[in-house]
Design an enzyme around this catalytic site. Structure first.
Site, PDB file in Angstrom:
ATOM      1  N   GLU A 258      11.886  14.260  76.140  1.00 14.06           N
ATOM      2  CA  GLU A 258      12.395  15.507  76.706  1.00 14.06           C
ATOM      3  C   GLU A 258      12.813  16.563  75.690  1.00 14.06           C
ATOM      4  O   GLU A 258      12.651  17.760  75.943  1.00 14.06           O
ATOM      5  CB  GLU A 258      13.583  15.185  77.628  1.00 14.06           C
ATOM      6  CG  GLU A 258      13.149  14.382  78.834  1.00 14.06           C
ATOM      7  CD  GLU A 258      14.324  13.843  79.618  1.00 14.06           C
ATOM      8  OE1 GLU A 258      15.014  12.946  79.106  1.00 14.06           O
ATOM      9  OE2 GLU A 258      14.562  14.338  80.723  1.00 14.06           O
TER      10      GLU A 258
ATOM     11  N   ARG B  61      23.805  16.352  83.869  1.00 12.62           N
ATOM     12  CA  ARG B  61      23.186  16.550  82.555  1.00 12.62           C
ATOM     13  C   ARG B  61      23.255  18.015  82.132  1.00 12.62           C
ATOM     14  O   ARG B  61      23.312  18.318  80.937  1.00 12.62           O
ATOM     15  CB  ARG B  61      21.740  16.025  82.517  1.00 12.62           C
ATOM     16  CG  ARG B  61      21.192  15.915  81.101  1.00 12.62           C
ATOM     17  CD  ARG B  61      19.845  15.241  81.038  1.00 12.62           C
ATOM     18  NE  ARG B  61      19.911  13.796  80.928  1.00 12.62           N
ATOM     19  CZ  ARG B  61      20.103  13.112  79.793  1.00 12.62           C
ATOM     20  NH1 ARG B  61      20.249  13.756  78.659  1.00 12.62           N
ATOM     21  NH2 ARG B  61      20.142  11.804  79.798  1.00 12.62           N
TER      22      ARG B  61
HETATM   23  N1  LUZ Z   1      17.331  10.247  85.216  1.00 10.70           N
HETATM   24  C1  LUZ Z   1      18.539   9.735  85.488  1.00 10.70           C
HETATM   25  C2  LUZ Z   1      17.109  11.006  84.132  1.00 10.70           C
HETATM   26  O1  LUZ Z   1      18.692   9.077  86.498  1.00 10.70           O
HETATM   27  N2  LUZ Z   1      19.539   9.946  84.632  1.00 10.70           N
HETATM   28  C3  LUZ Z   1      19.406  10.681  83.520  1.00 10.70           C
HETATM   29  O2  LUZ Z   1      20.365  10.842  82.772  1.00 10.70           O
HETATM   30  C4  LUZ Z   1      18.151  11.254  83.259  1.00 10.70           C
HETATM   31  N3  LUZ Z   1      17.961  12.036  82.205  1.00 10.70           N
HETATM   32  C5  LUZ Z   1      16.779  12.576  81.998  1.00 10.70           C
HETATM   33  C6  LUZ Z   1      15.749  12.319  82.870  1.00 10.70           C
HETATM   34  N4  LUZ Z   1      15.915  11.548  83.927  1.00 10.70           N
HETATM   35 MO1  MOS Z   2      12.416  12.358  83.562  1.00 12.69          MO
HETATM   36  S1  MOS Z   2      13.069  14.214  83.964  1.00 12.69           S
HETATM   37  O1  MOS Z   2      13.026  11.728  82.249  1.00 12.69           O
HETATM   38  O2  MOS Z   2      11.738  11.533  84.765  1.00 12.69           O
END
Ligand code: LUZ
Ligand code: MOS
Length: 762
Positions: A706, A304
């Protein structure tokens, strides 16, 4: 529409894990942690602890009936240390005792014989020694190396951002019960019930169907319970399985801070090339992510970061390489933004550095390079429904950017010992799990014969208001009052194989599944009405609990419709599956369409620095944000305000600090400072941009979890701007957080360097 929970929260009526009535015979667990950050575990001496009052059993890796493995992405994480220890705070043994105090007292009687090994805490050192969690990844578009030669300006630098403690109010906890046929039921404070279920099954060596995980609500998660609720769930389950008694495990605050991972610190090298008219032509960046001792979610977080390398800008030539570096710290993990903020901090640093060197405002470079409709991200998804320029221009005009700038300049001319600074922070955040398969969920909706409705989904309520949103979706779709609807606990036997509540996607995914289920039920009930009253199906609707159409008796309410449908043996339960359409990604070419849509916005931040003390206030944060068509504006505004403040904390106050032995120094709330009422900006305005939303967003209301965190990056650069107003010539390192100590170092670089070396000499 108000959030359904807060009244119950403030009256103390909401039930968290620690409020669940304790069953008779419950044992309390406490975790013996590794006292060293790296070493060979030669022996654990449990003899004294086993004789301590109340101690029933002490479990080690040898007691695990299945596999001693809880790694989610890479199988590199034992539940209990075996052979080696890799970080201070790593679980080594589990004490089970009759009371919590007895369990904790027994911990002090355990000793471990550990042969020390060299400790790495720095990600660049880890990378130099080849200690990478996964092979490096590179996102590439155009030809950055070839473009630099043709750029009018090229600047290079280093940017560093620190960790962040999640500080959910409810600490990590689990309560496990042995069930008949040898299974276990676990009440868990987790964002990912299926993750807890899956790993418990592996650890106990049984099928997932033998493990039931139930979640009522969390007192906050922020990513810290996306994967890292799993060890505590598995430890409690292991205890319950072995001893055949209920086992409760609740971490106290300091244990939680010591033992759990945090936001990943990053150290990054950047190179940015611009044309004479300030177009960014090329950008190269290498990220060193401090992953900690095992993979946890680090590879996904790393990915990400790459997806957010260019934030809200169109840059035609980009090479971004990311390294996930293994160090002897607790495994770092998901935290609101999930690597995106770390990537965005670096491009903002590069732009700011270029602006400072060129003597222009950073905002001139920022504005000139904002994404436009159809521009390609480095992973080749086009910007569709792009509101980057609209957000910026709305913020600039609505919040009077020119007037604010003039006021800051005037203040700085008139004041010697206080200086003001200003920064703009555009954001662009991709919505969807970047692992395509995770973008699916299910909803199970029961209509009871009295017309009340129970809804189960994969969504975990952690304060973000997702239950309220799901209830709204159901009430709207069914045409009934929200008071008839109950959102049930999140339970793996009612909704299986769920993704964690994460990635800002929970309301979209589970709201859409709920909408599908409710649409099916509504259609079925209306077909029943059509038959029952012999009227055309097409004209029938339900509004405000009233069934409406020519020929339908006026007294036909929702309740009557439901009970008559039941008598005619119409199914009053529906199970719907939702998978986000149109998302895909090819890791071979590092390209595709990973996101359902993007969220945009711009924050204008002003700050004042006390140039004697190095202290500061963030005066105002004014945000123009792309909500789409919000149907819960109070909840959504709360998410933007909370996210912005949490981001300001990460960028300006919160300093996770380990010494070179891997010992957490910022181990309590007197050495780790988070934003409080007094550090929240006096002005925190949120403007709802007029945007259409996106069909993949629930009722066109865009994800809000987020994206707002990254507005906090603006506070860092506003402080930097103020420091430079006092010390125009200073070569301030691009290091976050901008704590008062760092501000002071910028205001008085020679003095601070001198006194630091004097202190070291002592
Ligand atoms: N968790 C995940 C996440 O497994 N994949 C993601 O793309 C993600 N993005 C934001 C927060 N948690
Ligand atoms: Mo989150 S960082 O979307 O658990």
């Amino acid at each position: 529409m108000n959030h359904l929970d807060p009244q119950r929260h403030v009256r103390g009526e909401s039930q968290y894990l620690d409020d669940v009535p304790v069953q008779q015979g419950t044992l309390y667990a406490a975790v013996y942690e590794s006292p060293l950050a790296h070493g060979i575990l030669k022996n654990i001496d449990l003899r004294a602890a086993l004789k301590a009052p109340g101690v029933v059993r002490i479990l080690t890796a040898a007691d695990i009936p299945g596999q001693n493995q809880i790694g989610g992405i890479v199988p590199d994480e034992p539940l209990l240390a075996e052979g080696h220890v890799h970080f201070r705070g790593q679980p080594v043994a589990l004490v089970l005792a009759r009371t919590e105090a007895q369990a904790h007292a027994a911990l002090k009687l355990i000793t471990a014989d550990i042969e020390p090994l060299p400790i790495i805490t720095d990600p660049r050192q880890a990378a130099a020694q080849g200690e990478l969690i996964v092979p490096p990844r590179t996102f590439r578009i155009g030809d950055s190396a070839g473009t630099f030669a043709g750029c009018d300006y090229v600047f290079e630098g280093v940017a560093e951002s620190g960790g962040q403690e999640h500080l959910y109010i409810e600490t990590q906890a689990a309560y496990a019960f042995p069930t008949e046929l040898g299974g276990v039921k676990i009440i868990s404070s987790t964002q990912g019930p299926t993750a807890v279920q899956r790993h418990c099954a592996v650890v106990l060596g049984m099928g997932m169907h033998q493990i039931e995980v139930d979640v009522t609500r969390l007192g906050g998660g922020f990513g810290g319970k996306e994967d890292q609720a799993t060890p505590w769930g598995c430890l409690a389950a292991l205890g319950a399985f072995v001893v055949k008694k209920p086992v409760k495990l609740v971490l106290d605050r300091m244990a939680d801070m010591r033992m759990t991972g945090k936001r990943h610190p990053y150290s990054s090298d950047f190179k940015i090339g611009l044309s004479a008219d300030l177009k960014i032509l090329a950008y190269e960046v290498t990220y060193y992510q401090n992953a900690g001792a095992s993979a946890d979610l680090s590879p996904a977080v790393l990915e990400r970061t790459l997806f957010h390398t260019t934030n809200a800008y169109c840059i035609p030539n980009v090479t971004a390489t990311a390294n996930s570096c293994r160090t002897n710290l607790p495994p770092n993990t998901a935290f609101r933004g999930f690597g995106g903020p770390q990537g965005m901090f670096v491009i903002e640093s590069a732009i700011t550095k270029a602006a400072e060197e060129l003597g222009v405002l950073p905002s001139e470079i920022q504005r000139r390079n904002l994404l436009r409709e159809g521009d390609l991200f480095p992973y080749r998804q086009p910007a569709e429904g792009c509101h980057a320029e609209q957000a910026w221009d709305t913020a600039a005009s609505l919040f009077d950017l020119a007037g604010e700038r003039a006021a800051v300049a005037k203040f700085n001319q008139e004041n010697q010992l206080f200086k003001k600074g200003l920064a703009l922070m555009p954001i662009c955040f991709g919505i969807s799990f970047t692992k395509t398969f995770m973008n699916q969920t299910r909803a199970l909706v029961h209509i009871y014969t009295d017309g009340s409705v129970g809804i189960s989904t994969g969504a975990v309520e952690m304060g973000q208001g997702v239950n309220t949103k799901i209830a709204q979706v159901a009430a709207t779709t069914l045409g009934i009052s929200i008071n008839r609807i109950k959102i049930e606990t999140t339970n793996t036997t009612r909704v299986a194989n769920t993704s964690p509540s994460a990635a800002s996607a929970t309301a979209d995914l589970n709201g859409k599944a709920t909408q599908l289920a409710c649409q099916a039920l509504r259609e079925r009930l209306l077909r029943h009405a059509s038959t029952e009253f012999a009227v055309e199906f097409e004209g029938i609707t339900i509004e405000n609990e009233q069934v409406l159409a020519a020929g339908i008796p006026a007294e036909t309410t929702w309740e009557k419709l439901v009970s008559s449908a039941f008598v005619r043996r119409v199914a009053l339960t529906e199970n719907a599956h939702y998978a986000t359409p149109g998302v895909h990604f090819d890791a071979g070419t590092e390209s595709g369409h990973p996101f359902a849509y993007h969220v945009y916005g711009t924050a204008l931040t002003t700050a004042t620095v006390d140039c004697l003390r190095g202290t500061y206030t963030i005066d105002s944060v004014r945000i123009a944000h792309d909500f789409g068509q919000s149907f819960s504006p109070a909840i959504d505004r709360g998410q933007i305000e909370g996210g912005a403040v949490q981001g300001i904390g990460w960028m300006t106050l919160e300093e996770v600090s380990y010494n070179d032995q891997g010992r957490l120094l910022s181990n309590s709330l007197n050495s780790y400072k988070i934003p409080d009422l007094y550090s929240v900006p006096a002005v925190l305005d949120v403007h709802f941009l007029d945007t259409p939303g996106h069909p993949n967003a629930i009722l066109r209301s865009k994800a809000v979890g987020e994206p707002p965190l990254m507005y906090g990056i603006g506070a860092y650069f506003a402080l930097r701007d103020a420091v430079r107003a006092f010390q125009p010539s200073v070569a301030l390192p691009l290091v976050a957080p901008m704590t008062p100590e760092r501000v002071l170092g910028g205001l008085y670089p020679e003095f601070v360097a001198e006194s630091a070396s004097r202190m070291l000499a002592k």
